[in-house]
Scaffold this active site. Structure first.
Site, mmCIF file in Angstrom:
data_model
loop_
_atom_site.group_PDB
_atom_site.id
_atom_site.type_symbol
_atom_site.label_atom_id
_atom_site.label_comp_id
_atom_site.label_asym_id
_atom_site.label_seq_id
_atom_site.Cartn_x
_atom_site.Cartn_y
_atom_site.Cartn_z
ATOM 1 N N ASP A 347 0.828 -1.207 0.000
ATOM 2 C CA ASP A 347 0.000 0.000 0.000
ATOM 3 C C ASP A 347 0.863 1.258 0.000
ATOM 4 O O ASP A 347 2.041 1.226 0.356
ATOM 5 C CB ASP A 347 -0.928 0.010 1.217
ATOM 6 C CG ASP A 347 -0.161 0.038 2.532
ATOM 7 O OD1 ASP A 347 0.864 -0.676 2.628
ATOM 8 O OD2 ASP A 347 -0.558 0.760 3.450
ATOM 9 N N GLU A 348 0.268 2.331 -0.418
ATOM 10 C CA GLU A 348 0.834 3.690 -0.309
ATOM 11 C C GLU A 348 2.267 3.774 -0.838
ATOM 12 O O GLU A 348 3.127 4.427 -0.251
ATOM 13 C CB GLU A 348 0.759 4.166 1.141
ATOM 14 C CG GLU A 348 -0.684 4.272 1.638
ATOM 15 C CD GLU A 348 -0.818 4.587 3.103
ATOM 16 O OE1 GLU A 348 -1.749 5.340 3.458
ATOM 17 O OE2 GLU A 348 -0.016 4.081 3.919
ATOM 18 N N ALA A 349 2.508 3.141 -1.969
ATOM 19 C CA ALA A 349 3.840 3.161 -2.584
ATOM 20 C C ALA A 349 3.985 4.395 -3.465
ATOM 21 O O ALA A 349 4.201 4.308 -4.680
ATOM 22 C CB ALA A 349 4.069 1.884 -3.377
#
Length: 545
Positions: A347-349
């Site tokens: 997530d949230e890369a």
């Protein structure tokens, strides 16, 4: 769903005691009177709601001479019996010997009988049947897990004071009748973030015991993030001592040795929970990047991080050393994790290009499969190519964009399984309201009714996710503001029981107006357990909680 009439006729029995209960004018449950003016809990007044309840006349009374009789596999049945005895002995003061039942199934003696019968039809791998009456209580299940879940039901049917660790007066009675109960979903999880703030083995074990009461069967441990690396890796020895040396706000952090992690896994297994370890990547990796300079594209290690912002870190996707690192970490973690799943985050890369993200996730998934584990990741993994059998954990909102939901739906239609953990419904670190001291509100405030009043089977149906793709639910607890067990309890309770019910109980039993009555009845039990829970103004809690 709020205010709807349950469609399953059997669910109406959830508010009835054996031939004597009724709903009062204010919606409170009237329980069957017992000796000396005490009240016996209605047979179905538990959380999660049972699938089928059939009240009958008569009461079971636990007496000082009672035994816990076990049949079937003596070792496995005895383990559950010993656990039950450990729960009941302090408050009752009774000896409650655990004995092998040699009576060939006969009733009698006001005993509690635990029967492992693999041929029991319709109970599946976690279901159970409870039969209660003047001659005793019998719990029947095909598996030890089912028997253990049945014990949690029996526990809730007894007076709340049974949870206390000092002798209480009783009487210890259970309404007569039967319960036949199987879970709706196979995956019923809770996640604890031990990276933002570290929690000791004893603290995690305490949470495990609380999860078990509500039939949670998956413990997702978020073991790495920007603020801390929490598991020892022998091939990268600096990761845990250095990468785990701090936490949000600059505390001393900590990490688990492999022996300590094995202790958590074994304790969870004794409560029939499977541990799902998570190593978040390619982002949320500052603790690793700070520990080893060569994991950074420029070869320079950043400082340790104690803040709360996200999305700024990334493993160096083009470097070969990155995949040696991923292989070593997953190999060592898989070797000490008997459970099926290994969660690789994803997530949230925000500091990784989409092309690099796809390349990295494809290679990382292959490593998980190489070491015999099922890939699990946050739902952004569906923007790459989920491998066969992968599980995507959806943490979007009610109003997450159509394109992102369509991406999840396309993966689901291609075989990716879905666990639902919507942030504005099931995230336990969201504030209850604007006055809540702990927690965050980036996904909004989440009162008890909001966390309960949604249906996992239809939540993503509008986006095209088939209900058959949904394998369960999870209640994550991120710990940017959570430091102690008291903090955990204040945010998890009373929302966790409701999410557990969404995972266990038939959809037809889901109704806020009836649930909040059963939830209120949990108040004295939580108090007896020493859990200082949030007293939501939406629930009519008993005065003694």
């Amino acid at each position: 769903m709020s205010g709807t009439v349950p469609r399953l006729a059997g669910s109406l029995l959830l508010v009835l005691a054996a031939g004597a209960s009724a709903l009062g004018a204010a919606g409170s449950v009237q329980a069957q009177p017992g000796p000396r003016g005490t009240a016996v809990r209605p047979l179905g007044q538990i959380v999660p709601a049972p699938a089928q309840v059939s009240p009958a006349g008569g009461l079971f009374t636990l007496t000082p001479s009672a035994r816990i009789r076990v049949t079937g596999d003596p070792r496995e049945a005895r383990q559950v019996g010993t656990y039950l005895a450990g729960l009941l002995r302090p408050s009752t003061g009774y000896a409650l010997p655990v004995v092998e039942d040699r009576g060939h199934g006969t009733k009698g003696g006001h005993d509690i009988r635990l029967a492992l019968t693999p041929a029991s039809g319709g109970l599946g791998t976690e279901g159970y049947r409870l039969d209660s009456g003047p001659d005793g209580v019998t719990l029947t299940a095909r598996t030890p897990a089912g028997l253990f879940h049945g014990v949690q039901t029996l526990r809730q049917l007894l007076p709340a004071s049974v949870e206390k660790r000092t002798r209480q007066s009783g009487p210890w009675q259970v309404a007569g009748g039967s319960i036949t109960d199987v879970p709706r979903y196979a995956y019923r999880g809770a996640m604890l973030d031990v990276s933002r703030h570290f929690f000791t083995v004893a603290q995690v074990e305490k949470y495990i015991d609380q999860l078990a009461l509500y039939k949670i069967n998956e413990l997702h441990l978020h073991l790495s993030d920007d603020q801390g690396w929490r598991i020892a890796i022998a091939s990268w020895p600096r990761l845990a001592p250095y990468g785990g040396s701090t936490e949000v706000g600059g505390g001393t952090g900590g990490y688990y040795t492999k022996a300590q992690y094995a202790q958590i896994v074994a304790y969870a297994a004794s409560r029939h929970l499977e541990v799902v370890p998570e190593i978040d990547m390619p982002s949320h990796t500052n603790a690793a990047l700070a520990s080893y300079a060569r994991l950074n594209c420029d070869g320079v290690a950043p400082p340790l991080y104690t803040g709360t912002e996200v999305g700024f870190s990334s493993l160096c996707v083009p470097k070969d050393v990155t995949y040696a690192f991923v292989d070593d970490v997953i190999r060592e973690l898989a070797a000490i994790t008997p459970g099926r799943y290994l969660h690789i985050g994803g997530d949230e890369a925000q500091s990784t290009s989409q092309a690099d993200y796809v390349s990295f996730m494809n290679r990382a998934q292959a490593v998980v499969q190489k070491y015999g584990k099922t890939v699990m990741g946050w739902h952004q993994i569906t923007s790459a190519t989920p491998v066969a059998g992968a599980v995507a954990e959806y943490w979007g909102y009610d109003d997450t964009g159509a394109a992102e939901r369509a991406q999840v739906a396309a993966a689901a239609k291609n075989g990716t399984r879905i666990v639902l953990a919507p942030a504005d419904r099931s995230y336990l670190d969201m504030k209850y309201d604007e006055n809540t001291e702990l927690g965050q509100d980036w996904a909004g405030t989440v009162e008890v009714n909001r966390s309960y009043d949604w249906d996992p089977g239809t939540y993503l149906a509008g986006a095209g996710v088939p209900s058959s793709a949904v394998i369960g639910v999870e209640a994550p607890l991120w710990t940017e503001t959570i430091v102690t067990n008291d903090d955990i309890e204040a945010m998890a309770f009373p929302r966790l029981p409701g999410i557990a019910e969404l995972g266990w109980s038939p959809e037809s039993t889901h109704d806020w107006n009836t649930y909040k009555v059963r939830l209120a009845a949990q108040g004295p039990r939580l108090t007896a357990l020493g859990i200082d829970f949030y007293h939501s103004p939406l629930v009519d809690w008993p005065a003694d909680t």
